[in-house]
Every structure is written in C-alpha cells, then in structure tokens.
Design an enzyme around this catalytic site. Structure first.
Site, PDB file in Angstrom:
ATOM      1  N   LYS A  26       0.859  -1.192   0.000  1.00  0.00           N
ATOM      2  CA  LYS A  26       0.000   0.000   0.000  1.00  0.00           C
ATOM      3  C   LYS A  26       0.898   1.245   0.000  1.00  0.00           C
ATOM      4  O   LYS A  26       1.474   1.630   1.010  1.00  0.00           O
ATOM      5  CB  LYS A  26      -0.921   0.047   1.227  1.00  0.00           C
ATOM      6  CG  LYS A  26      -2.004   1.097   1.020  1.00  0.00           C
ATOM      7  CD  LYS A  26      -2.343   1.908   2.251  1.00  0.00           C
ATOM      8  CE  LYS A  26      -1.597   3.157   2.478  1.00  0.00           C
ATOM      9  NZ  LYS A  26      -1.716   4.258   1.552  1.00  0.00           N
ATOM     10  N   GLY A  61       7.032   6.024   7.628  1.00  0.00           N
ATOM     11  CA  GLY A  61       6.169   7.209   7.572  1.00  0.00           C
ATOM     12  C   GLY A  61       6.343   8.045   8.815  1.00  0.00           C
ATOM     13  O   GLY A  61       7.388   7.997   9.468  1.00  0.00           O
ATOM     14  N   GLY A  91       3.110   5.734  12.850  1.00  0.00           N
ATOM     15  CA  GLY A  91       3.864   4.540  13.251  1.00  0.00           C
ATOM     16  C   GLY A  91       3.386   3.995  14.585  1.00  0.00           C
ATOM     17  O   GLY A  91       3.248   2.781  14.753  1.00  0.00           O
ATOM     18  N   GLU A 126       9.803   2.549  10.572  1.00  0.00           N
ATOM     19  CA  GLU A 126      10.872   3.525  10.333  1.00  0.00           C
ATOM     20  C   GLU A 126      10.183   4.883  10.265  1.00  0.00           C
ATOM     21  O   GLU A 126       9.317   5.094   9.427  1.00  0.00           O
ATOM     22  CB  GLU A 126      11.623   3.181   9.044  1.00  0.00           C
ATOM     23  CG  GLU A 126      13.018   3.790   9.021  1.00  0.00           C
ATOM     24  CD  GLU A 126      13.014   5.260   8.696  1.00  0.00           C
ATOM     25  OE1 GLU A 126      13.225   6.083   9.615  1.00  0.00           O
ATOM     26  OE2 GLU A 126      12.779   5.598   7.542  1.00  0.00           O
ATOM     27  N   CYS A 142      14.303  11.275   5.673  1.00  0.00           N
ATOM     28  CA  CYS A 142      14.340  10.994   7.114  1.00  0.00           C
ATOM     29  C   CYS A 142      15.747  11.139   7.662  1.00  0.00           C
ATOM     30  O   CYS A 142      15.936  11.307   8.854  1.00  0.00           O
ATOM     31  CB  CYS A 142      13.753   9.618   7.408  1.00  0.00           C
ATOM     32  SG  CYS A 142      14.306   8.381   6.274  1.00  0.00           S
ATOM     33  N   GLN A 158       2.156  19.639   2.894  1.00  0.00           N
ATOM     34  CA  GLN A 158       3.520  19.665   3.438  1.00  0.00           C
ATOM     35  C   GLN A 158       4.085  21.086   3.366  1.00  0.00           C
ATOM     36  O   GLN A 158       4.756  21.540   4.294  1.00  0.00           O
ATOM     37  CB  GLN A 158       4.404  18.675   2.664  1.00  0.00           C
ATOM     38  CG  GLN A 158       5.799  18.508   3.213  1.00  0.00           C
ATOM     39  CD  GLN A 158       5.861  17.826   4.580  1.00  0.00           C
ATOM     40  OE1 GLN A 158       5.272  16.780   4.781  1.00  0.00           O
ATOM     41  NE2 GLN A 158       6.560  18.441   5.528  1.00  0.00           N
ATOM     42  N   GLU A 202      10.251  16.829  13.698  1.00  0.00           N
ATOM     43  CA  GLU A 202      10.627  16.614  12.303  1.00  0.00           C
ATOM     44  C   GLU A 202       9.757  17.504  11.412  1.00  0.00           C
ATOM     45  O   GLU A 202       8.529  17.405  11.450  1.00  0.00           O
ATOM     46  CB  GLU A 202      10.437  15.147  11.907  1.00  0.00           C
ATOM     47  CG  GLU A 202      10.902  14.881  10.489  1.00  0.00           C
ATOM     48  CD  GLU A 202      10.777  13.426  10.056  1.00  0.00           C
ATOM     49  OE1 GLU A 202       9.697  12.842  10.249  1.00  0.00           O
ATOM     50  OE2 GLU A 202      11.760  12.884   9.530  1.00  0.00           O
TER      51      GLU A 202
HETATM   52  O1  TXE Z   1       2.893  10.254   6.450  1.00  0.00           O
HETATM   53  P1  TXE Z   1       1.968   9.132   7.050  1.00  0.00           P
HETATM   54  P2  TXE Z   1       2.463  11.461   5.488  1.00  0.00           P
HETATM   55  C1  TXE Z   1       6.558  12.369   8.218  1.00  0.00           C
HETATM   56  C2  TXE Z   1       6.801  13.792   7.870  1.00  0.00           C
HETATM   57  C3  TXE Z   1       5.509  14.212   7.232  1.00  0.00           C
HETATM   58  C4  TXE Z   1       4.516  13.414   8.025  1.00  0.00           C
HETATM   59  C5  TXE Z   1       3.229  13.144   7.331  1.00  0.00           C
HETATM   60  O2  TXE Z   1       7.048  14.518   9.038  1.00  0.00           O
HETATM   61  O3  TXE Z   1       5.284  15.573   7.330  1.00  0.00           O
HETATM   62  O4  TXE Z   1       5.181  12.200   8.297  1.00  0.00           O
HETATM   63  O5  TXE Z   1       3.454  12.551   6.035  1.00  0.00           O
HETATM   64  C6  TXE Z   1      -0.162   5.311   5.514  1.00  0.00           C
HETATM   65  N1  TXE Z   1      -3.250   2.892   8.807  1.00  0.00           N
HETATM   66  N2  TXE Z   1       7.103  11.434   7.245  1.00  0.00           N
HETATM   67  O6  TXE Z   1       1.090  11.973   5.713  1.00  0.00           O
HETATM   68  O7  TXE Z   1       0.602   9.652   7.244  1.00  0.00           O
HETATM   69  C7  TXE Z   1      -0.190   6.411   4.460  1.00  0.00           C
HETATM   70  O8  TXE Z   1      -1.284   6.256   3.585  1.00  0.00           O
HETATM   71  C8  TXE Z   1      -2.381   2.396   7.908  1.00  0.00           C
HETATM   72  C9  TXE Z   1       8.353  10.893   7.576  1.00  0.00           C
HETATM   73  O9  TXE Z   1       2.765  11.021   4.135  1.00  0.00           O
HETATM   74  O10 TXE Z   1       2.685   8.542   8.189  1.00  0.00           O
HETATM   75  C10 TXE Z   1       1.159   6.196   3.790  1.00  0.00           C
HETATM   76  O11 TXE Z   1       1.096   5.107   2.893  1.00  0.00           O
HETATM   77  N3  TXE Z   1      -1.635   3.167   7.106  1.00  0.00           N
HETATM   78  C11 TXE Z   1       8.820   9.906   6.642  1.00  0.00           C
HETATM   79  C12 TXE Z   1       2.055   5.864   4.995  1.00  0.00           C
HETATM   80  O12 TXE Z   1       1.162   5.378   6.002  1.00  0.00           O
HETATM   81  C13 TXE Z   1      -1.718   4.496   7.245  1.00  0.00           C
HETATM   82  C14 TXE Z   1       8.224   9.673   5.373  1.00  0.00           C
HETATM   83  C15 TXE Z   1       2.820   7.079   5.571  1.00  0.00           C
HETATM   84  O13 TXE Z   1       1.876   8.095   5.836  1.00  0.00           O
HETATM   85  C16 TXE Z   1      -2.603   5.073   8.190  1.00  0.00           C
HETATM   86  C17 TXE Z   1       6.938  10.284   5.178  1.00  0.00           C
HETATM   87  C18 TXE Z   1      -3.381   4.208   8.992  1.00  0.00           C
HETATM   88  N4  TXE Z   1      -4.258   4.654   9.898  1.00  0.00           N
HETATM   89  C19 TXE Z   1       6.433  11.137   6.114  1.00  0.00           C
HETATM   90  N5  TXE Z   1      -2.488   6.420   8.086  1.00  0.00           N
HETATM   91  C20 TXE Z   1      10.136   9.348   6.835  1.00  0.00           C
HETATM   92  N6  TXE Z   1      10.599   9.457   8.011  1.00  0.00           N
HETATM   93  O14 TXE Z   1      10.768   8.809   5.964  1.00  0.00           O
HETATM   94  C21 TXE Z   1      -1.583   6.675   7.122  1.00  0.00           C
HETATM   95  N7  TXE Z   1      -1.125   5.510   6.601  1.00  0.00           N
END
Ligand code: TXE
Length: 483
Positions: free
Chosen positions: A178, A231, A236, A254, A288, A335, A385
C-alpha cells in the site's frame, strides 16, 4: 523550455494477478499543480481482503519454488527497472517533484536492490550448531514470515518499496503493498514490472488508497503475519498498536529523525558547508536522514554561518526536470503549509532566519531553502521533524556539549560530525545514539548492502536493508536431529 506532456496514464490495483479498477483519482505535478500526471484507482476494503487472501494462498507455493527460479524472477524485475531508468525517473520527478538527477539515482537504486536480493539467495540461510547431547546435531533454519503488508510514504516511491518488497519476496513471503496516495504512478509502474516478471499470481499485490481505509484494512486483517511501515511517528505508533491488537502481528517501523550534524572548530570549512547543504536541503529536505540540526562550535560558528548562508541563498529552486535546478518543489500543498508554519514557529521562538523563509513567487509548491541561526535545542524548531528544506544552527562551546545536544532528541536515526581530529571522530562514533553515524560526510546517503534504522522515536524492530533485512522477513526455527 518546451516540453511534450505525455498522455495521462491510469494505474489499477493488482489483486491475485488481476488488474482491479475503482474510484479514479488524479495525481498532479507539484511543480505545476494544474498538470495531471496520472490517475489511479482506489481499492475498496473488499479488494484489500481479496489481496490478502490471494497472498495467503500463493505464499506456500512461492516459498517452495526452487531458489534458481526465485533468483531469476527477482533479477528480471531489477534488470527491467534498470533498463527503464530515464522514463521512470521523469515520471517520478513529475509526480513527486524530485530533481531528475536524484530521481535517476533513486530508480537505479531500486533496480539494484532487486538484483542484490536475487543474489542474496545463494548466501547461507541457516546455521549449524553442535549439540551437547550425543548423536544429536542442531541447526537454525529460517522460514518465511508469511504474508507481509508493506506500507510506504511518498518521499522515496521507488527506493523504499524496493527495499521492503525485494527482501520480502526473496525470503519466500507474499506481499500486499500500500503506497502513499501521492506517488501511485511510481507504485503502479513497479506493479506492472513485477506482474510481467513471471512471479506467480497473488505473490505480489498492490492496493492503493488512503491510510484510513486501505492501510487500516491491512493493519486489522488477521491473515497478515507482519507489517513493515515507513512514515510519520504518529502513524507509526498507531500501526504498532493495531498490530498488537489484531493478531499480535510482527511489525517494523521507520519513522524519521531530527538528525544532528556537528561541526567542530578544526573542521575543513568547505566539507562542512557541502555536507550541511546536502544534508539540509537536497531532496527538498524530505529525507528521514536530513540534517536538520547543525551543531556548530563557537570558534568556527560565524565563518560557517556566513559561508552556508551564501551557499543556501545561491541554490536555484525550480522545475525538477530542469538540470540547472538544485531544489525542486515541496511534494504536497499540505507539506508546504506545514513547512511554512514551522518557519513561523521558529521565528516566534526567537531563532533568526538568515536565508529563505518563504514560498517563492512561482506557480507550484516551491519554497526557498530556509536557514535559522540562534536556535536552541529546546525549541520545537529543533525537536520536531519538519520534513522540508528548513535547517537550524545551534552554537555550542566544545565537543562534550556538542555530543550532549546531538543526543538530546526523541529521535535517533542518523548523525554526523565534521572534524579533522581522528580522536574526536572515534569518540563521536561511540557516543552517538543514532543508528547511522557519518564522519566528514552528509548524514543522508546510505548504501543498499548495509543496515538502515535508528533508535528512540525513529525506529522499532529489526534493521532494514542488507542481510539484516532477513531478521524481519524470516522466522528462525531451531531444529534438533538425533541420528
Ligand atoms: O505520512 P503518514 P504522510 C513524516 C513527515 C511528514 C509526516 C506526514 O514529518 O510531514 O510524516 O506525512 C499510511 N493505517 N514522514 O502523511 O501519514 C499512508 O497512507 C495504515 C516521515 O505522508 O505517516 C502512507 O502510505 N496506514 C517519513 C504511509 O502510512 C496508514 C516519510 C505514511 O503516511 C494510516 C513520510 C493508517 N491509519 C512522512 N495512516 C520518513 N521518516 O521517511 C496513514 N497511513
């Protein structure tokens, strides 16, 4: 510059080897928000269930497929990606806003990752132990985890799915991927390549849609054995709770960082500026492993700030497909809003902007790279972050204070030091609490054969990448044999 806009492709979900349509959604180009890059079909909860069921049915057959055949398929996926780098990089750049050069490197890394895990299959997969009993020997074998749900973010739409899907498949698991909704064209292309590789139907499935519906369906499914997630930290934590509540699934998280780059008085200034610029701003700060806290010793502070400010102001922000651009757009409007809010938070907390700080005048989600000075480590600017091109300088008096500030963070993904002192470098490597430590290099920039992961709020579970990936995707089985 005139550019031909390609026709809008449609990407469908892949369930049990069939392409499944759904509610169509557009994805737009962050450099030109009016331009639709691709459309994708959102999966329904029933499609997710069908994908999980198919993965469960297909997994035992895949796990018992001869290693030579599994290698051939993984190698073919990698080779196909590597043969299409230019075309896939342009799509990635238009979809996510990554500079074309960075996009090429990322797609290449994804191809290499599939080939690396193809060849890992010929490495020893277990251990033989003597037994304390007579006429008995013991071995530790590895069996696949089973069905793995892969949930990925938007910032590395090729590299992150590749470093999760490739080891999952190599070690005999079936996968339901996903991806983040912002990058479904890249995920759709990956699914097309995997579907054309000879992998049996059901072993790899793609379901697209929101975290709240499609992601949640994976977390609550009793037939999934493990979830690997990259994410945000809040998401997480939710993933962890759901995995425990629904079947006590194995999970690996992660979740980013607030990575320190320490610059000591004895540093080579040009290396310090180059590493700070790369770590803070390249990939629009959406990494990250970005260096978002620059911890600088007092003796070099003013010279460093002066040189970095000039270098930051000189960075050309623009179309990611233009080879002269050094910074592309922010990936999403949300963002961008969040980044600009953090700039205001930093100003209110008393830090000073010496470069950037604003949106550019251009159409598109562009933001000038932003550098704060006079920051303190207790400010939100230095603790949370931001995930954008925003960095801050924190002044310290000496090595011990620098290490204390570097480690004073809820995160612990990567950290770096710029110094000409071997002793300072060695002490920093042993005192840093991060999972990745660099010396005279950017805090970003990792290699596919080495473990990737952190501590604290950055990570939970075994490391990703390299041979360490095996610890998540397999279950050790201890066998005692009497003869
Ligand atoms: O991340 P999300 P987003 C951080 C960064 C950013 C913030 C939000 O600070 O501003 O996260 O970004 C899925 N059940 N990082 O909104 O929401 C979602 O659909 C299952 C850090 O993109 O955490 C996506 O596929 N899945 C980072 C994934 O989780 C769910 C990289 C990440 O989304 C879910 C990206 C749920 N309830 C963002 N809700 C890094 N550290 O590398 C969301 N998702």
């Amino acid at each position: 510059m005139t550019r031909r806009i390609p026709p809008v492709p449609h990407y469908l979900n892949l369930v049990d080897g069939r392409w499944v349509d759904g509610e169509r959604r557009p994805n737009t180009n962050p450099a030109r928000p009016g331009e639709v890059v691709a459309e994708y079909a959102r999966a329904e909860p029933a499609d997710v269930q069908a994908a999980v069921d198919a993965a469960g049915r297909a997994q035992p057959g895949w796990a018992s497929t001869p290693v030579g055949r599994r290698m051939e398929i993984l190698d073919r996926i990698g080779t196909t990606i590597l043969g299409r780098v230019e075309e896939l990089a342009v799509l990635l750049s238009r979809e996510e806003g990554k500079l074309l050069g960075e996009a090429r490197a990322e797609v290449t890394r994804a191809g290499q990752t599939f080939r690396y895990y193809a060849h890992q299959l010929l490495q020893p997969q277990g251990e033989l132990y003597p037994s304390t009993r007579e006429r008995v020997y013991a071995e530790v074998r590895r069996r696949p985890l089973g069905v793995v749900g892969v949930i990925t973010p938007w910032n590395y739409p090729w590299a992150i799915p590749a470093w999760k899907v490739a080891p999952a498949l190599a070690y005999g698991n079936a996968v339901v991927l996903k991806p983040a909704e912002l990058v479904t064209a890249s995920a759709g292309e990956l699914a097309r390549i995997i579907a054309g590789s000879g992998l049996p139907p059901g072993v790899f499935n793609l379901v697209m849609g929101s975290g709240r519906t499609v992601g949640e369906e994976l977390l609550t499914s009793a037939r999934i054995d493990g979830i690997t997630f990259t994410g945000g930290t809040a998401t997480g934590r939710h993933v962890a709770q759901q995995c425990i509540a629904h079947g006590n699934k194995r999970f690996q998280l992660e979740m980013g960082g607030k990575n320190p780059l320490v610059v000591l008085d004895d540093a080579d200034l040009s290396i310090a500026v180059r590493c700070a610029l790369d770590g803070s701003f390249f990939s629009t700060g959406q990494r990250c492993t970005a260096s978002s806290r620059l911890i600088v010793q007092a003796g070099v502070h003013d010279r460093f700030v002066d040189a970095l400010t000039k270098a930051t102001q000189a960075l050309r922000v623009g179309d990611p497909l233009d080879e002269h651009s050094r910074l592309g757009p922010v990936a999403s409007a949300d963002q961008l809003t969040q980044n600009l809010e953090y700039v205001e938070i930093g100003r209110r907390e008393g830090a000073t902007v010496v470069a950037g700080g604003q949106h550019t005048a251009d159409e598109g989600q562009f933001m000038r790279p932003t550098l704060f000075v006079d920051a303190r480590n207790d400010m939100r600017l230095a603790r949370e972050e931001i995930f954008g091109p925003v960095s801050c300088v924190i002044r310290v008096d000496g090595f011990d204070e620098a290490v204390g500030v570097a480690n004073d963070t809820p995160f612990g993904l990567s950290s770096g030091i710029i110094t000409t002192s071997l002793s300072a470098a060695e002490r920093f490597k042993s005192l840093s609490r991060s999972g990745i430590v660099t010396v005279n290099l950017s805090t970003a920039g990792t290699e596919l054969h080495l473990p990737f992961g952190g501590s604290g709020a950055s990570n939970h579970g075994p490391r990703e990448q390299g041979v360490y990936a095996r610890d998540f995707y397999t279950v050790p089985v201890t066998c005692y044999t009497g003869w």
